[in-house]
Write a protein that holds these residues in place. Structure first.
Motif, PDB file in Angstrom:
ATOM      1  N   ASP A   1       6.030  10.677  -5.790  1.00 38.32           N
ATOM      2  CA  ASP A   1       6.181   9.340  -5.203  1.00 38.32           C
ATOM      3  C   ASP A   1       6.448   9.412  -3.710  1.00 38.32           C
ATOM      4  O   ASP A   1       6.415   8.378  -3.027  1.00 38.32           O
ATOM      5  CB  ASP A   1       7.323   8.583  -5.876  1.00 38.32           C
ATOM      6  CG  ASP A   1       7.080   8.333  -7.353  1.00 38.32           C
ATOM      7  OD1 ASP A   1       8.071   8.266  -8.115  1.00 38.32           O
ATOM      8  OD2 ASP A   1       5.905   8.208  -7.761  1.00 38.32           O
TER       9      ASP A   1
ATOM     10  N   LEU B   1      -1.894  -1.019  -3.738  1.00 36.73           N
ATOM     11  CA  LEU B   1      -1.024  -1.055  -4.917  1.00 36.73           C
ATOM     12  C   LEU B   1      -1.060  -2.425  -5.587  1.00 36.73           C
ATOM     13  O   LEU B   1      -1.323  -2.529  -6.781  1.00 36.73           O
ATOM     14  CB  LEU B   1       0.425  -0.737  -4.521  1.00 36.73           C
ATOM     15  CG  LEU B   1       0.692   0.685  -4.027  1.00 36.73           C
ATOM     16  CD1 LEU B   1       2.151   0.833  -3.617  1.00 36.73           C
ATOM     17  CD2 LEU B   1       0.338   1.711  -5.094  1.00 36.73           C
ATOM     18  N   THR B   2      -0.776  -3.477  -4.814  1.00 36.43           N
ATOM     19  CA  THR B   2      -0.734  -4.810  -5.392  1.00 36.43           C
ATOM     20  C   THR B   2      -0.753  -5.847  -4.279  1.00 36.43           C
ATOM     21  O   THR B   2      -0.512  -5.526  -3.124  1.00 36.43           O
ATOM     22  CB  THR B   2       0.527  -4.990  -6.259  1.00 36.43           C
ATOM     23  OG1 THR B   2       0.465  -6.239  -6.959  1.00 36.43           O
ATOM     24  CG2 THR B   2       1.792  -4.972  -5.402  1.00 36.43           C
TER      25      THR B   2
ATOM     26  N   TYR C   1       0.849  -1.191   0.000  1.00 34.33           N
ATOM     27  CA  TYR C   1       0.000   0.000   0.000  1.00 34.33           C
ATOM     28  C   TYR C   1       0.886   1.243   0.000  1.00 34.33           C
ATOM     29  O   TYR C   1       2.031   1.218   0.445  1.00 34.33           O
ATOM     30  CB  TYR C   1      -0.890   0.051   1.259  1.00 34.33           C
ATOM     31  CG  TYR C   1      -1.996  -0.966   1.274  1.00 34.33           C
ATOM     32  CD1 TYR C   1      -1.764  -2.266   1.702  1.00 34.33           C
ATOM     33  CD2 TYR C   1      -3.278  -0.631   0.849  1.00 34.33           C
ATOM     34  CE1 TYR C   1      -2.773  -3.210   1.706  1.00 34.33           C
ATOM     35  CE2 TYR C   1      -4.301  -1.567   0.849  1.00 34.33           C
ATOM     36  CZ  TYR C   1      -4.031  -2.855   1.288  1.00 34.33           C
ATOM     37  OH  TYR C   1      -5.047  -3.779   1.289  1.00 34.33           O
ATOM     38  N   ARG C   2       0.298   2.347  -0.460  1.00 31.48           N
ATOM     39  CA  ARG C   2       0.955   3.652  -0.387  1.00 31.48           C
ATOM     40  C   ARG C   2       0.039   4.570   0.405  1.00 31.48           C
ATOM     41  O   ARG C   2      -1.191   4.557   0.206  1.00 31.48           O
ATOM     42  CB  ARG C   2       1.185   4.216  -1.786  1.00 31.48           C
ATOM     43  CG  ARG C   2       1.863   5.573  -1.799  1.00 31.48           C
ATOM     44  CD  ARG C   2       2.216   5.986  -3.211  1.00 31.48           C
ATOM     45  NE  ARG C   2       1.041   6.272  -4.004  1.00 31.48           N
ATOM     46  CZ  ARG C   2       1.073   6.528  -5.303  1.00 31.48           C
ATOM     47  NH1 ARG C   2       2.221   6.515  -5.948  1.00 31.48           N
ATOM     48  NH2 ARG C   2      -0.023   6.787  -5.957  1.00 31.48           N
TER      49      ARG C   2
ATOM     50  N   TYR D   1       5.257   3.798   2.305  1.00 28.90           N
ATOM     51  CA  TYR D   1       4.929   2.552   1.617  1.00 28.90           C
ATOM     52  C   TYR D   1       4.794   1.460   2.678  1.00 28.90           C
ATOM     53  O   TYR D   1       5.721   1.173   3.429  1.00 28.90           O
ATOM     54  CB  TYR D   1       5.994   2.217   0.566  1.00 28.90           C
ATOM     55  CG  TYR D   1       5.908   3.181  -0.590  1.00 28.90           C
ATOM     56  CD1 TYR D   1       6.522   4.427  -0.520  1.00 28.90           C
ATOM     57  CD2 TYR D   1       5.158   2.882  -1.723  1.00 28.90           C
ATOM     58  CE1 TYR D   1       6.394   5.344  -1.553  1.00 28.90           C
ATOM     59  CE2 TYR D   1       5.036   3.791  -2.759  1.00 28.90           C
ATOM     60  CZ  TYR D   1       5.645   5.024  -2.663  1.00 28.90           C
ATOM     61  OH  TYR D   1       5.517   5.934  -3.686  1.00 28.90           O
TER      62      TYR D   1
ATOM     63  N   LEU E   1      -0.407   1.706  -9.893  1.00 31.60           N
ATOM     64  CA  LEU E   1       0.920   1.135 -10.082  1.00 31.60           C
ATOM     65  C   LEU E   1       1.331   1.338 -11.539  1.00 31.60           C
ATOM     66  O   LEU E   1       1.102   0.489 -12.395  1.00 31.60           O
ATOM     67  CB  LEU E   1       0.886  -0.347  -9.723  1.00 31.60           C
ATOM     68  CG  LEU E   1       2.143  -0.931  -9.083  1.00 31.60           C
ATOM     69  CD1 LEU E   1       2.405  -0.308  -7.736  1.00 31.60           C
ATOM     70  CD2 LEU E   1       2.037  -2.434  -8.951  1.00 31.60           C
TER      71      LEU E   1
ATOM     72  N   LYS F   1      -3.081  -5.835  -9.488  1.00 29.54           N
ATOM     73  CA  LYS F   1      -2.316  -4.596  -9.479  1.00 29.54           C
ATOM     74  C   LYS F   1      -3.261  -3.437  -9.649  1.00 29.54           C
ATOM     75  O   LYS F   1      -4.123  -3.468 -10.536  1.00 29.54           O
ATOM     76  CB  LYS F   1      -1.306  -4.585 -10.635  1.00 29.54           C
ATOM     77  CG  LYS F   1      -0.131  -5.516 -10.465  1.00 29.54           C
ATOM     78  CD  LYS F   1       0.709  -5.590 -11.727  1.00 29.54           C
ATOM     79  CE  LYS F   1       1.232  -4.246 -12.168  1.00 29.54           C
ATOM     80  NZ  LYS F   1       2.183  -4.354 -13.294  1.00 29.54           N
ATOM     81  N   SER F   2      -3.086  -2.405  -8.856  1.00 32.83           N
ATOM     82  CA  SER F   2      -3.893  -1.210  -8.987  1.00 32.83           C
ATOM     83  C   SER F   2      -3.442  -0.404 -10.202  1.00 32.83           C
ATOM     84  O   SER F   2      -2.280  -0.469 -10.615  1.00 32.83           O
ATOM     85  CB  SER F   2      -3.747  -0.361  -7.727  1.00 32.83           C
ATOM     86  OG  SER F   2      -4.236   0.939  -7.920  1.00 32.83           O
TER      87      SER F   2
END
Lengths: 110, 114
Positions: free
Chosen positions: B86, B46-47, B35-36, B90, B61, B57-58
């Motif tokens: 970015d 995210l994945t 996750y972010r 994370y 991403l 996968k999101s």
């Protein structure tokens, strides 16, 4: 796509008060719902997990309920303490991933 | 087992550089999630992996992001040509496959792109 909403975004209460945090989700086809606590700059700490077949789960001063058909969960905190100050997040788990709300930032004043 | 471990805890990098983060899940956990999280927001998916297979996968991403879990144990998340956007925390989590089990999170890696 699952959407998770948490209300209120922020809450400030005096020490000793009982309080309720709300979480709603759009897709009722879930496997479980998990409540987390997050302190500033830290990772997430699991508080309670409610399985989709359950209505309620309790741990100490915390009680979480789940109404899957209406897409709602509540986290009840009894006799709040300053140490409860944190952000509370709910996460809904479907067949694969988990989706989070934006959280409720709780401040308990001494 | 000490729980989910992430390394490094903090990373400062210059724009355009590549970075790689590592996550070591709880040893018997089959599922691993990335996750972010940005300030004031909830974690964004995210994945996730089930064993070594990346199952979802999101769209978040982008092609600059890649994740691997080569032996079904630890996982790496690489960001190529980093951008200031970015900058975030994370987070990695792991769980058993069974849907009625808890997910546990690591302490996160704080990335700052300057």
């Amino acid at each position: 796509k699952q959407e998770v909403t948490q209300i209120p975004a922020a809450l400030s209460v005096p020490e000793g008060e009982n309080l309720v945090l709300n979480c709603s989700f759009t897709d009722s086809a879930i496997y479980n719902l998990q409540w987390f606590r997050q302190d500033p700059g830290k990772g997430l700490t699991s508080l309670l997990l409610i399985q989709s077949s359950q209505r309620e789960q309790t741990s100490g001063r915390l009680n979480a309920s789940l109404d899957k058909s209406s897409g709602r969960s509540t986290l009840y905190i009894a006799a709040s303490q300053p140490g409860d100050s944190a952000t509370y997040l709910c996460a809904v788990r479907g067949s694969g991933d988990m989706r989070f709300g934006a959280g409720t930032r709780l401040t308990v004043k001494p | 087992d000490t729980g989910v471990s992430q390394d490094p805890r903090h990373k400062i990098t210059k724009r355009g550089q590549n970075v790689t983060f590592r996550c070591d899940p709880i040893s018997e956990h089959n599922r691993l999630y990335w996750y972010r999280q940005t300030l004031g927001q909830g974690p964004e998916f995210l994945t996730y992996f089930q064993n070594e297979a990346q199952l979802e996968k999101s769209r978040l991403l982008s092609d600059r992001f890649s994740a691997e879990r080569p032996k079904g144990s630890f996982s790496t998340l690489e960001i190529q040509r980093t951008e200031q956007g970015d900058s975030a925390m994370y987070l990695c989590a792991s769980s058993l496959i069974q849907e009625n089990t808890e997910a546990f999170f690591g302490q996160g890696t704080r990335l700052t792109v300057v």
